[in-house]
Design a protein around this motif. Structure first.
Motif, PDB file in Angstrom:
ATOM      1  N   GLU A 160    -160.959  69.748 -33.614  1.00  0.00           N
ATOM      2  CA  GLU A 160    -161.242  70.054 -34.921  1.00  0.00           C
ATOM      3  C   GLU A 160    -161.664  68.723 -35.745  1.00  0.00           C
ATOM      4  O   GLU A 160    -162.515  69.089 -36.779  1.00  0.00           O
ATOM      5  CB  GLU A 160    -159.951  70.695 -35.672  1.00  0.00           C
ATOM      6  CG  GLU A 160    -159.801  72.190 -35.043  1.00  0.00           C
ATOM      7  CD  GLU A 160    -158.429  72.678 -35.977  1.00  0.00           C
ATOM      8  OE1 GLU A 160    -158.046  72.060 -36.844  1.00  0.00           O
ATOM      9  OE2 GLU A 160    -158.333  73.767 -35.623  1.00  0.00           O
ATOM     10  N   GLN A 185    -165.472  68.293 -35.157  1.00  0.00           N
ATOM     11  CA  GLN A 185    -166.251  69.251 -35.830  1.00  0.00           C
ATOM     12  C   GLN A 185    -166.234  68.944 -37.315  1.00  0.00           C
ATOM     13  O   GLN A 185    -167.277  69.212 -37.944  1.00  0.00           O
ATOM     14  CB  GLN A 185    -165.580  70.695 -35.781  1.00  0.00           C
ATOM     15  CG  GLN A 185    -165.765  71.356 -34.293  1.00  0.00           C
ATOM     16  CD  GLN A 185    -164.837  72.749 -34.211  1.00  0.00           C
ATOM     17  OE1 GLN A 185    -164.112  73.137 -35.245  1.00  0.00           O
ATOM     18  NE2 GLN A 185    -164.774  73.467 -33.011  1.00  0.00           N
ATOM     19  N   ASP A 186    -165.160  68.317 -37.785  1.00  0.00           N
ATOM     20  CA  ASP A 186    -165.150  68.154 -39.362  1.00  0.00           C
ATOM     21  C   ASP A 186    -166.200  67.052 -39.519  1.00  0.00           C
ATOM     22  O   ASP A 186    -166.845  66.938 -40.507  1.00  0.00           O
ATOM     23  CB  ASP A 186    -163.705  67.486 -39.727  1.00  0.00           C
ATOM     24  CG  ASP A 186    -162.929  68.729 -39.949  1.00  0.00           C
ATOM     25  OD1 ASP A 186    -163.223  69.841 -40.033  1.00  0.00           O
ATOM     26  OD2 ASP A 186    -161.510  68.592 -40.021  1.00  0.00           O
TER      27      ASP A 186
END
Length: 377
Positions: free
Chosen positions: A275, A278-279
């Motif tokens: 995550e 992805q950010d």
């Protein structure tokens, strides 16, 4: 700015893609040694020029294509999207060539323009000095008029590809008694002139892309002055605005291809599902898209006949930020060991993006004064 291509532009896009599919060299073919690489890139630019993809919008009578500027933008974006090698004549194409077209005589245009386009002669830009970078008007290089021409003395720095250049556009003070912005002229200096010394400067990337230039009683013919006496500041502002405003669209396309590569590298490394990764990738994408829209707006005014104005300073800031964010993201997501030579070199070079072409502080000052009209205190 319209984003849809006209029919003629669509055909051109197909022609460029077909040319690249046949002729574009693979990255592995480009020599790493600087002398060999420059020779390779000059041949590549010459091939693209013969195909009609360099200087497409420059006047046909001086070797250009005589086509609309929008067509050159199509070409530039396709070259960037394909990851094609950059042209070595970047100073001639983006800075001094446009200055010669705008301010030069027909004799100067006939002499210099075509060799710029064909990479037969490379150019350097002698603007910055050790004590006059951001405050360019404080330059100390002098040019004294004599019966033989102008005699130049001084030092320049951050001369891109100076060791390969045939000519250098040098800003020098011709009228020291005038206010500092008014007593500057631009002279075309032969890099083989007696009294001229070039010293390459190695960067943290390991390449010697920049040089120092020393001028010791260098004689320049009177006919090598570009524009009139005292026009140097006006010419400098014209070319700097052009450089900042028109380079952003193809640069944005290149950054997007780098982002696509980073996503593929992250997937191969097994970190794309993370995550945090992805950010960070999403943040890099947002900055590149913001750059694209601002650059498109700036180019819209240019294509409609307007000049590239102070708004280009905002684009310059966004371009530096997007490049630095993307390259830092690559090292964060892939890790120092996993990033490899491609991302390490681009990360190191990206640190200069907030300096070259005008520092971030200067760009913010231009925005504050000329766009927002903020008070000085």
């Amino acid at each position: 700015m319209k984003l849809a291509l006209e029919p003629a532009e669509q055909l051109l896009q197909e022609d460029v893609r077909a040319f690249l599919a046949t002729h574009a060299p693979d990255a592995s073919e480009i020599p790493h040694a600087l002398d060999d690489r420059m020779a390779f890139l000059r041949e590549w630019q010459a091939r693209c020029y013969e195909a009609g993809f360099v200087g497409r919008a420059w006047p046909a009578e001086f070797g250009g294509g005589g086509r609309p500027t929008s067509e050159q933008i199509v070409v530039d974006q396709e070259l960037a999207a394909a990851g094609a090698p950059e042209f070595p004549s970047v100073v001639g194409l983006d800075v001094l060539g446009p200055a010669i077209l705008a301010f030069g005589t027909d004799e100067q245009r006939a002499r210099y323009v075509r060799p710029i386009l064909a990479a037969e002669e490379l150019w350097a830009q002698g603007f910055s000095e050790p004590e006059a970078g951001s405050d360019l008007a404080s330059l100390r290089t002098t040019a004294v008029e004599t019966d033989e021409g102008w005699v130049l003395n001084g030092q320049k720095t951050w001369i891109s590809w100076g060791q390969f250049a045939r000519w250098c556009g040098v800003l020098a003070r011709t009228d020291p008694e005038l206010p500092k912005h008014k007593g500057i002229s631009l002279l075309v200096v032969d890099m083989a002139s007696p009294g001229l010394e070039v010293r390459p400067m190695e960067q943290i990337t390991g390449h010697a892309e920049f040089c120092e230039l020393f001028l010791d009683d260098v004689v320049v013919p009177s006919e090598n002055m570009l524009g009139g006496r005292g026009d140097g500041w006006k010419i400098a502002m014209h070319v700097v605005g052009h450089e900042r405003g028109t380079a952003a669209l193809p640069r944005q396309v290149m950054l997007r291809t780098w982002l696509d590569r980073l996503v593929a590298d992250a997937a191969a490394a097994g970190v794309l599902a993370d995550e945090r990764a992805q950010d960070e990738l999403a943040r890099a994408l947002i900055e590149i898209e913001v750059l694209r829209h601002h650059a498109s707006r700036t180019m819209a005014a240019f294509l409609n006949g307007g000049a590239v104005g102070p708004e280009s300073s905002g684009v310059k800031l966004l371009m530096a930020q997007a490049e630095q964010t993307l390259c830092a993201t690559a090292l964060d997501v892939l890790g120092d060991a996993g990033a490899g030579p491609f991302w390490h070199e681009r990360y190191l070079y990206s640190r200069a993006a907030s300096v070259y072409g005008g520092t971030q502080q200067i760009q913010r000052d231009i925005i504050a004064n000329r766009i927002l009209s903020l008070p000085a205190e």
